[in-house]
Design a protein around this motif. Sequence first.
Motif, mmCIF file in Angstrom:
data_model
loop_
_atom_site.group_PDB
_atom_site.id
_atom_site.type_symbol
_atom_site.label_atom_id
_atom_site.label_comp_id
_atom_site.label_asym_id
_atom_site.label_seq_id
_atom_site.Cartn_x
_atom_site.Cartn_y
_atom_site.Cartn_z
ATOM 1 N N LEU A 1 39.580 52.424 49.107
ATOM 2 C CA LEU A 1 40.768 51.751 48.556
ATOM 3 C C LEU A 1 40.900 52.040 47.050
ATOM 4 N N CYS A 2 39.761 52.030 46.364
ATOM 5 C CA CYS A 2 39.789 52.358 44.927
ATOM 6 C C CYS A 2 40.303 53.790 44.727
ATOM 7 N N ALA A 3 39.836 54.710 45.587
ATOM 8 C CA ALA A 3 40.275 56.111 45.480
ATOM 9 C C ALA A 3 41.777 56.222 45.724
ATOM 10 N N ALA A 4 42.251 55.503 46.741
ATOM 11 C CA ALA A 4 43.684 55.551 47.040
ATOM 12 C C ALA A 4 44.481 54.950 45.889
ATOM 13 N N LEU A 5 43.901 53.921 45.266
ATOM 14 C CA LEU A 5 44.597 53.269 44.151
ATOM 15 C C LEU A 5 44.799 54.233 42.979
ATOM 16 N N ILE A 6 43.831 55.111 42.746
ATOM 17 C CA ILE A 6 43.987 56.106 41.665
ATOM 18 C C ILE A 6 45.221 56.968 41.928
ATOM 19 N N PRO B 1 48.016 63.529 25.035
ATOM 20 C CA PRO B 1 47.042 64.016 26.019
ATOM 21 C C PRO B 1 46.069 62.914 26.426
ATOM 22 N N GLY B 2 45.819 62.794 27.714
ATOM 23 C CA GLY B 2 44.803 61.861 28.201
ATOM 24 C C GLY B 2 45.258 60.432 28.342
ATOM 25 N N HIS B 3 46.557 60.172 28.115
ATOM 26 C CA HIS B 3 46.995 58.769 28.157
ATOM 27 C C HIS B 3 46.893 58.167 29.562
ATOM 28 N N THR B 4 46.912 59.030 30.590
ATOM 29 C CA THR B 4 46.815 58.505 31.954
ATOM 30 C C THR B 4 45.423 57.930 32.232
ATOM 31 N N GLY B 5 44.458 58.262 31.373
ATOM 32 C CA GLY B 5 43.106 57.717 31.528
ATOM 33 C C GLY B 5 43.090 56.211 31.495
ATOM 34 N N ILE B 6 44.095 55.614 30.870
ATOM 35 C CA ILE B 6 44.127 54.153 30.758
ATOM 36 C C ILE B 6 44.228 53.501 32.136
ATOM 37 N N TYR B 7 44.764 54.203 33.116
ATOM 38 C CA TYR B 7 44.749 53.619 34.472
ATOM 39 C C TYR B 7 43.912 54.432 35.466
ATOM 40 N N TRP B 8 43.587 55.687 35.168
ATOM 41 C CA TRP B 8 42.748 56.498 36.059
ATOM 42 C C TRP B 8 41.360 55.904 36.220
ATOM 43 N N VAL B 9 40.770 55.479 35.102
ATOM 44 C CA VAL B 9 39.355 55.092 35.151
ATOM 45 C C VAL B 9 39.153 53.690 35.711
ATOM 46 N N VAL B 10 40.208 52.881 35.734
ATOM 47 C CA VAL B 10 40.049 51.468 36.116
ATOM 48 C C VAL B 10 39.494 51.309 37.540
ATOM 49 N N PRO B 11 40.135 51.916 38.574
ATOM 50 C CA PRO B 11 39.594 51.723 39.932
ATOM 51 C C PRO B 11 38.179 52.274 40.092
ATOM 52 N N VAL B 12 37.862 53.368 39.388
ATOM 53 C CA VAL B 12 36.525 53.957 39.522
ATOM 54 C C VAL B 12 35.474 52.996 38.971
#
Lengths: 269, 181
Positions: free
Chosen positions: B18-23, B37-48
């Motif tokens: 589910l965490c993977a799907a959430l990414i 650059p890299g601004h998507t990291g603010i939500y990419w890393v959260v589920p992981v």
Amino acid sequence: MDFRARVGLALVLLGCFLGVMVALDVFGEALLPRGTPELVPGVLLDQSFTKAGFQYGPQTWRPSYDPLGIEPGQGVLDNQTWYLMFIDLNATPVSGDPNVKKLGAVRITYNMSGLAGRAVFHVYGLTNGIAMPTRTNRQTGSKHCAYAVTGNATTGSSMPAAMPLAIAGSHQYRVAISNNQLADSDDLTSTTRTLWFNAPNSGQGSLHITPNLLDPRGEVTETSDLNGTFYVTATGGDPGYDLILLVAADRPQPDGFTLRVRTEFVRTN
Amino acid sequence: MALKKPYFSLHEIALLSLCAALIVVLNTTFTLPLKIPGHTGIYWVVPVIIGVGIVKKPGAGTFIGLISGILATLFGLNTLHIFNLFIYLALGGVIDLFGFLFFYRLDHWAAGFVAGAAGNLAKMVVNFSLQTFLGIPAAFIVIGIGTASITHFIFGGLGGLIAALVLSRLLKAGVIARDES
């Protein structure tokens, strides 16, 4: 090692990594090997223009989200008047997109005669992305670039084909291009091009004008040589551009003014 | 004959998937108009980080990275196609490593920040490495890499802070336990 020490150590290591990356940014461009530039056979545009090609002006600015200055490195200067000519170069520099393997720059060869005062070259790149604004060379600040040529012909009396371009509140400009040699593509055979910008300073920094491919981010070049060569390079990672050259003259040109522009593609990888 | 106990329980596999799907969902749903650059990291890393922080087992982040990489490849989320897998694996693997090194105390703000920043930087490094591998000259790749590293660090760190906050709230609410395993 306890928890706090491990976190602290990790933070220090990340700091060191950032330091290395910044050093790589500063020095890497000169240290890393780069492909030998190779001219691709074929001339993409070879056309001569007269002063009738200057279709816009007199004005103090060039199109962007907010009006940009034309004098290299300067903002809009109210004591200057410029006449503008837009030329579709039928070429694109490419870099950065992993789908594109033939990276390269556009070589522009110019031959002028009867130039009065200064002519400054700037460049615009229309992207094929839906949400990507038009790119242009940076006007001021770090890594700004342009190419300026100074001539000594007698100033002309008027520029009858020129009309001032109006500042658009929509930040979108539909400009007429002065050449008739156009790429054989349905949407590029029109004699106008639309430049649009979506935020202050948007689109600056991806395209560059440089006399030397070893310095792909360019510089301001001042010359009195009426025959010369410079390159338009891209570092933004866009797949490609419809490249528009802006030629700006700072005074009315004499009737004998001519400008020949020739473009070719130079592979850099 | 006793059945060998699986490394991840069914509950953990479901949670990590589910965490993977959430990414992937966050990647397709959010398009922030930031040209940084890299601004998507603010939500990419959260589920992981949340997944690793809850499961607390080595390999949890890598599992999330693998599943999200496969999903991203199938949905064609960016131009690297099948190579997306390596980017997502790097992000998950590095957060995995930092979770292990920090005794899985990713609910701590500093640990969350560092893990998020490191994960986002790993994503950047693998992305640039792949582009070099695919033929982009390294001299072009390094242009602006200093600024890109700093923005990846900041946005990944901010994402890590968000994840740490969520984890600490879940702990306080009793939804998860610190020594569950």
